[in-house]
Design an enzyme around this catalytic site. Structure first.
Site, short mmCIF file in Angstrom:
data_model
loop_
_atom_site.label_atom_id
_atom_site.label_comp_id
_atom_site.label_asym_id
_atom_site.label_seq_id
_atom_site.Cartn_x
_atom_site.Cartn_y
_atom_site.Cartn_z
N SER A 150 22.42 135.58 42.58
CA SER A 150 23.06 135.07 41.36
C SER A 150 22.70 135.99 40.20
O SER A 150 21.73 136.75 40.28
CB SER A 150 22.53 133.66 41.09
OG SER A 150 22.84 133.22 39.79
N TYR A 163 16.71 126.48 39.87
CA TYR A 163 17.80 127.30 40.41
C TYR A 163 17.46 128.79 40.24
O TYR A 163 17.56 129.57 41.19
CB TYR A 163 19.10 126.96 39.68
CG TYR A 163 20.32 127.72 40.20
CD1 TYR A 163 21.01 127.26 41.32
CD2 TYR A 163 20.77 128.87 39.57
CE1 TYR A 163 22.12 127.94 41.80
CE2 TYR A 163 21.88 129.56 40.04
CZ TYR A 163 22.55 129.08 41.16
OH TYR A 163 23.66 129.76 41.63
P1 NAI Z 1 30.02 124.77 45.86
O1 NAI Z 1 29.39 123.54 45.34
O2 NAI Z 1 31.49 124.91 45.78
O3 NAI Z 1 29.56 125.03 47.37
C1 NAI Z 1 28.26 124.81 47.80
C2 NAI Z 1 28.31 124.16 49.16
O4 NAI Z 1 26.96 123.97 49.62
C3 NAI Z 1 28.98 122.79 49.15
O5 NAI Z 1 30.02 122.75 50.12
C4 NAI Z 1 27.85 121.83 49.50
O6 NAI Z 1 28.27 120.71 50.26
C5 NAI Z 1 26.92 122.73 50.30
N1 NAI Z 1 25.57 122.18 50.32
C6 NAI Z 1 24.79 121.83 49.26
N2 NAI Z 1 23.65 121.29 49.68
C7 NAI Z 1 23.70 121.27 51.04
C8 NAI Z 1 22.82 120.81 52.05
N3 NAI Z 1 21.65 120.22 51.75
N4 NAI Z 1 23.17 120.95 53.34
C9 NAI Z 1 24.36 121.52 53.67
N5 NAI Z 1 25.24 121.97 52.75
C10 NAI Z 1 24.91 121.84 51.45
O7 NAI Z 1 29.31 125.97 45.07
P2 NAI Z 1 29.49 127.55 45.14
O8 NAI Z 1 29.59 128.02 43.76
O9 NAI Z 1 30.50 127.95 46.12
O10 NAI Z 1 28.05 127.97 45.67
C11 NAI Z 1 27.85 128.78 46.82
C12 NAI Z 1 26.65 129.68 46.57
O11 NAI Z 1 27.01 130.62 45.57
C13 NAI Z 1 25.41 128.96 46.06
O12 NAI Z 1 24.27 129.53 46.68
C14 NAI Z 1 25.41 129.26 44.60
O13 NAI Z 1 24.13 129.23 44.06
C15 NAI Z 1 25.98 130.66 44.60
N6 NAI Z 1 26.51 131.15 43.34
C16 NAI Z 1 27.62 130.61 42.79
C17 NAI Z 1 28.15 131.13 41.62
C18 NAI Z 1 29.41 130.62 41.02
O14 NAI Z 1 29.81 131.13 39.95
N7 NAI Z 1 30.09 129.67 41.60
C19 NAI Z 1 27.49 132.24 40.94
C20 NAI Z 1 26.33 132.75 41.61
C21 NAI Z 1 25.87 132.21 42.77
#
Ligand code: NAI
Length: 258
Positions: A150, A163
């Site tokens: 990130s 985070y």
């Molecule tokens: P999102 O919320 O759309 O997807 C995250 C997914 O992780 C969800 O489907 C959720 O159900 C799953 N998840 C969460 N806790 C869980 C658990 N205990 N067991 C199984 N699954 C679990 O969010 P996003 O943005 O797609 O995040 C994906 C990655 O990208 C994360 O690591 C986030 O930190 C990272 N990220 C996102 C950014 C953004 O701008 N959206 C920027 C930088 C990093």
């Protein structure tokens, strides 16, 4: 016309991939991109409904996908997940660790539970899941692991101490895993996305001022779109990246360069 030498660097045909966070956002897009490069993708997330949608989306394109709903904070289930992925498509040669949360609490409201939960899903699960995949990758002659870091791997944003700590940690864990496993052909890198429209960033996307500010902070002048992740994902999952390991690669429109 692309020559075979170059084409093969990005061809993932028949490679088994295990993708976490695959029900939504970045993890789901990464899995889709891998499938479009030919990989057979096994999708993992705690959100069964989202997984079913993601699986259908991939199958509609004629590619192979299967899924397992699992809470990745339950360490006892990580081996079971690797076994299920292996039964579906063979031992994963590609692993994307994208499941994550950001609870966005002011620093004085962070509790034992919210701290532990954030570290467990964002940092601990990628370590233990990766390590569970290593024997299969070694036996297959190598593999590619992609972690998701990130902007907060490098800088602090408000209300994000656990985070940010987890994302600083994942950057260093990427280097440590690369140091330990690259000699066995296991290539480990991380992408560090800027701002992308997902469930996790809904609070940011609900605020047009912050959103416009974030876009201005990039060199390109806009926030990310999920398709901006396709190229780097396919590159880091296949032979094209075989001499790049232990790196954290920003995919942020130049945000971190300014
Ligand atoms: P999102 O919320 O759309 O997807 C995250 C997914 O992780 C969800 O489907 C959720 O159900 C799953 N998840 C969460 N806790 C869980 C658990 N205990 N067991 C199984 N699954 C679990 O969010 P996003 O943005 O797609 O995040 C994906 C990655 O990208 C994360 O690591 C986030 O930190 C990272 N990220 C996102 C950014 C953004 O701008 N959206 C920027 C930088 C990093």
């Amino acid at each position: 016309m692309v020559s075979d030498v170059i084409h093969n660097l990005f061809d993932l045909t028949g490679r088994a991939a295990l993708c976490t966070g695959a029900a939504s956002g970045i993890g789901r897009r990464m899995a889709w991109a891998l499938s479009q490069a030919g990989a057979d993708v096994f999708l993992a997330d705690r959100d069964a409904g989202g997984l079913a949608e993601a699986e259908a989306e991939i199958r509609e394109t004629g590619r192979r996908a299967a899924f397992m709903a699992v809470d990745l904070t339950d360490r006892s289930r990580l081996q079971e997940l690797v076994k299920a992925a292996t039964s579906a498509f063979g031992p994963p040669r590609i692993l994307t660790n994208a499941a994550g949360i950001n609870l966005r609490q002011p620093i004085d409201q962070i509790t034992d539970e919210s701290w532990d939960l954030t570290l467990e899903i964002n940092l601990t699960a990628p370590f233990f899941l990766s390590r569970s995949c290593v024997p299969g990758m070694k036996a297959a002659g190598g593999g590619h692991i992609i972690n998701v870091a990130s902007l907060q791997s490098f800088r602090a944003f408000a209300n994000s101490a656990p985070y940010g700590a987890s994302k600083g940690g994942i950057a260093q864990l990427t280097r440590a895993m690369a140091e330990a496993w690259s000699a066995d052909g296991i290539i480990v890198n991380a992408i560090a996305p800027g701002f992308f429209p997902t469930k996790l960033t809904q609070p940011v996307y609900g605020n047009p001022e912050i959103l416009a500010h974030n876009a201005r902070m990039t060199a390109i002048g806009r926030n990310g779109e999920l398709e901006d992740l396709d190229g780097i994902t396919v590159f880091l999952a296949g032979p094209g990246s075989d001499y790049i390991t232990g790196q954290v690669i920003p995919v942020d429109g130049g945000f971190s360069a300014k």
